[in-house]
Design a protein around this motif. Structure first.
Motif, short mmCIF file in Angstrom:
data_model
loop_
_atom_site.label_atom_id
_atom_site.label_comp_id
_atom_site.label_asym_id
_atom_site.label_seq_id
_atom_site.Cartn_x
_atom_site.Cartn_y
_atom_site.Cartn_z
N ARG A 1 0.83 -1.20 0.00
CA ARG A 1 0.00 0.00 0.00
C ARG A 1 0.88 1.26 0.00
O ARG A 1 1.87 1.33 0.72
CB ARG A 1 -0.92 0.02 1.22
N PRO A 2 0.49 2.26 -0.80
CA PRO A 2 1.31 3.48 -0.87
C PRO A 2 1.20 4.36 0.38
O PRO A 2 2.01 5.25 0.58
CB PRO A 2 0.74 4.20 -2.10
N PHE A 3 0.18 4.14 1.20
CA PHE A 3 0.04 4.93 2.42
C PHE A 3 -0.77 4.15 3.44
O PHE A 3 -1.47 3.20 3.11
CB PHE A 3 -0.62 6.29 2.14
N GLY B 1 0.25 16.89 8.48
CA GLY B 1 0.52 17.57 7.22
C GLY B 1 0.38 16.67 6.01
O GLY B 1 0.34 17.14 4.87
N GLU B 2 0.32 15.35 6.24
CA GLU B 2 0.15 14.41 5.13
C GLU B 2 -1.31 14.41 4.66
O GLU B 2 -2.22 14.37 5.48
CB GLU B 2 0.51 12.99 5.55
N LEU C 1 -7.85 12.12 2.80
CA LEU C 1 -7.49 11.49 4.07
C LEU C 1 -6.30 12.21 4.68
O LEU C 1 -5.28 12.41 4.02
CB LEU C 1 -7.15 10.02 3.85
N GLN C 2 -6.45 12.58 5.96
CA GLN C 2 -5.36 13.24 6.66
C GLN C 2 -5.13 12.54 8.01
O GLN C 2 -6.07 12.07 8.64
CB GLN C 2 -5.67 14.71 6.90
N VAL D 1 -9.91 -1.65 11.12
CA VAL D 1 -8.87 -2.53 10.59
C VAL D 1 -7.72 -1.72 10.01
O VAL D 1 -7.93 -0.83 9.18
CB VAL D 1 -9.45 -3.45 9.50
N ASP D 2 -6.53 -2.02 10.45
CA ASP D 2 -5.32 -1.49 9.83
C ASP D 2 -5.11 -2.30 8.55
O ASP D 2 -4.83 -3.51 8.59
CB ASP D 2 -4.13 -1.66 10.78
N ARG D 3 -5.22 -1.64 7.39
CA ARG D 3 -5.18 -2.38 6.13
C ARG D 3 -3.82 -3.04 5.88
O ARG D 3 -3.75 -4.07 5.22
CB ARG D 3 -5.56 -1.48 4.96
N GLU D 4 -2.75 -2.45 6.38
CA GLU D 4 -1.44 -3.09 6.21
C GLU D 4 -1.42 -4.44 6.94
O GLU D 4 -0.91 -5.43 6.41
CB GLU D 4 -0.34 -2.19 6.75
N GLN D 5 -1.99 -4.48 8.14
CA GLN D 5 -2.02 -5.73 8.90
C GLN D 5 -2.96 -6.75 8.25
O GLN D 5 -2.65 -7.94 8.19
CB GLN D 5 -2.46 -5.46 10.33
N LEU D 6 -4.11 -6.26 7.76
CA LEU D 6 -5.05 -7.17 7.10
C LEU D 6 -4.43 -7.77 5.84
O LEU D 6 -4.51 -8.99 5.61
CB LEU D 6 -6.34 -6.43 6.75
#
Length: 450
Positions: free
Chosen positions: A44-46, A247-248, A171-172, A95-100
């Motif tokens: 995932r890019p972010f 700031g992201e 999304l911030q 859900v944290d998508r990186e973990q999923l």
């Protein structure tokens, strides 16, 4: 596809582009049918957090995911503020998508499915199949059957598509002290907000707007614009208090998109690559799994029963179309509940798209028909007698192992003043207990009016 092009076979590896819930579900389903499968997974890019319902959990379990389920946290409260009314809507799992996604890849590897980490740069189709090039690699991956599961980021491939109101979600991240995980949704003049707090103090604050909105400033001013809205929302105070924006800012398209040709003879699109719905419905992963669960049988038919290729394609496209419009109408009806800003373009457009057809229709006994339609049977798409009604246009084949066509045919032979129970016993020879159960079911589902 040209007749001279070679068809895929059981021994050719099927390549799945995308290692999310849809791609993972298709890969597991194909492996169970005996196919050799490889999955290209792109990190995932972010960072992203997503709220999922309990039926998503059940869907993941039904697919056969194990490690992915371990990535799901316990349910947490979700607040909703809509049309001037605030309420605790229900719960959802944040859900944290990186973990999923990491759990999904573990499940694939446990099933002996090859996982290739990389980002696809180009896909070329040839008579032998497809060449898939990954960034940084000169030699392509080759496959005779391709599954496109890269979500909304999947190239359109010049396929016809239907689009809903053009929508963007910004999304911030905010960072603060750890608080109890929770989430909230709130409407405002220009759109709506989804806010979530993770246990580590990270806050995920997402605002959804109409792309054509004249109130959106230029890119360099977007962060300040979003912060101004968030700080003005009472519902956001719990998430912004004692926290600071990082700031992201990540912009994601949220436009509903339907691919009107989601399957060919040697390729298929699944999940958001086939149909992507408005995130307001909260059914993103669920709808992805819905199409992915049917795809293995479609692929199996295209490869091993090519004489039924057109039938398999018809089956799949009908269901993708049906799912898309169903979820679109769910979103429409929810948007229509917000009546504070009826003349604002954001709300005005979405309260009437995609049509005025009701989400659910009251079953009409006179609409019941027994017709031949494609169904999933023994891992293939085959024709079978199904029952269609005004509220079930795609038909129902069986329920708990009982084909429904005989039930409908029996009801068509019911005598005047005869009960459904007596009809089932007379026509089908059902025992009294079973006849009573089916009579109750027919009554509850609007098939009869006693």
């Amino acid at each position: 596809m040209a007749a001279s092009r070679r068809r895929a076979s059981m021994t050719d590896p099927i390549l799945v582009l995308g290692g999310g819930p849809a791609g993972g579900a298709v890969a597991l389903g194909l492996a169970k049918l005996g196919f050799t499968v490889a999955v290209v997974a792109t990190p995932r890019p972010f960072r992203a957090m997503e709220g999922v319902s309990e039926r998503v959990v059940e869907g993941l379990r039904n697919v056969g995911f194990r490690y992915a389920l371990e990535a799901l946290p316990a349910p947490t409260p979700r607040m909703a503020s809509w049309n001037g009314t605030a309420a605790t809507a229900n719960t959802e799992r944040l859900v944290d998508r990186e973990q999923l996604d990491a759990g999904i890849l573990q499940d694939l590897q446990a099933a002996s499915i090859r996982v290739i980490t990389g980002r696809v740069s180009k896909v070329e189709e040839h008579n032998h199949g497809f060449d898939v090039y990954l960034k940084g690699q000169s030699e392509p991956l080759t496959t005779s059957f391709l599954v496109e599961a890269r979500g909304r980021s999947a190239p359109s491939a010049s396929l016809p598509r239907k689009r809903g109101p053009e929508t963007v979600s910004l999304l911030q991240y905010w960072q603060g002290a750890p608080i109890a995980p929770c989430s909230a949704a709130a409407s405002f003049t220009e759109g709506w907000a989804w806010m979530a707090a993770g246990a580590d103090g990270t806050r995920y604050l997402q605002l959804t707007f109409d792309v054509a909105s004249k109130t959106l400033p230029e890119k360099s001013l977007l962060v300040a614009h979003c912060n101004q809205i968030l700080l003005s929302l009472p519902q956001a105070q719990h998430f912004t208090q004692d926290a600071e924006p990082t700031g992201e800012l990540h912009a994601r398209t949220s436009t509903p998109i339907l691919c009107e040709q989601a399957v060919g003879e040697r390729w298929i699109r699944v999940g958001d690559a086939a149909m992507a719905v408005d995130p307001l419905s909260g059914n993103g992963i669920f709808q992805s799994l819905s199409s992915a669960l049917q795809a293995p049988a479609v692929i199996n038919t295209l490869i091993n029963k090519p004489e039924n290729a057109a039938l398999a394609q018809q089956f799949y496209q009908q269901r993708v179309d049906h799912l898309f419009h169903r979820f679109a109408r769910i979103g429409r009806d929810f948007y229509a509940l917000e009546a504070q800003w009826p003349t604002q373009p954001f709300w005005q457009q979405r309260a009437c798209w995609p049509d005025t057809a009701p989400l659910h229709q009251i079953a009409d006994p006179s609409s019941i028909e027994v017709v031949m339609m494609p169904v999933v049977k023994g891992g293939f798409i085959e024709l079978a007698e199904v029952v269609t009604t005004n509220d079930q246009p795609l038909g129902i084949w069986h329920l708990n192992g009982q084909p429904l066509a005989p039930i409908a045919k029996a009801l068509a032979q019911r005598k005047s003043h005869e009960s459904s129970e007596a009809c089932f016993t007379r026509v089908l020879g059902m025992p009294a207990k079973a006849a009573a159960q089916w009579a109750l079911w027919a009554s509850q589902n609007g098939w009869v009016t006693e």
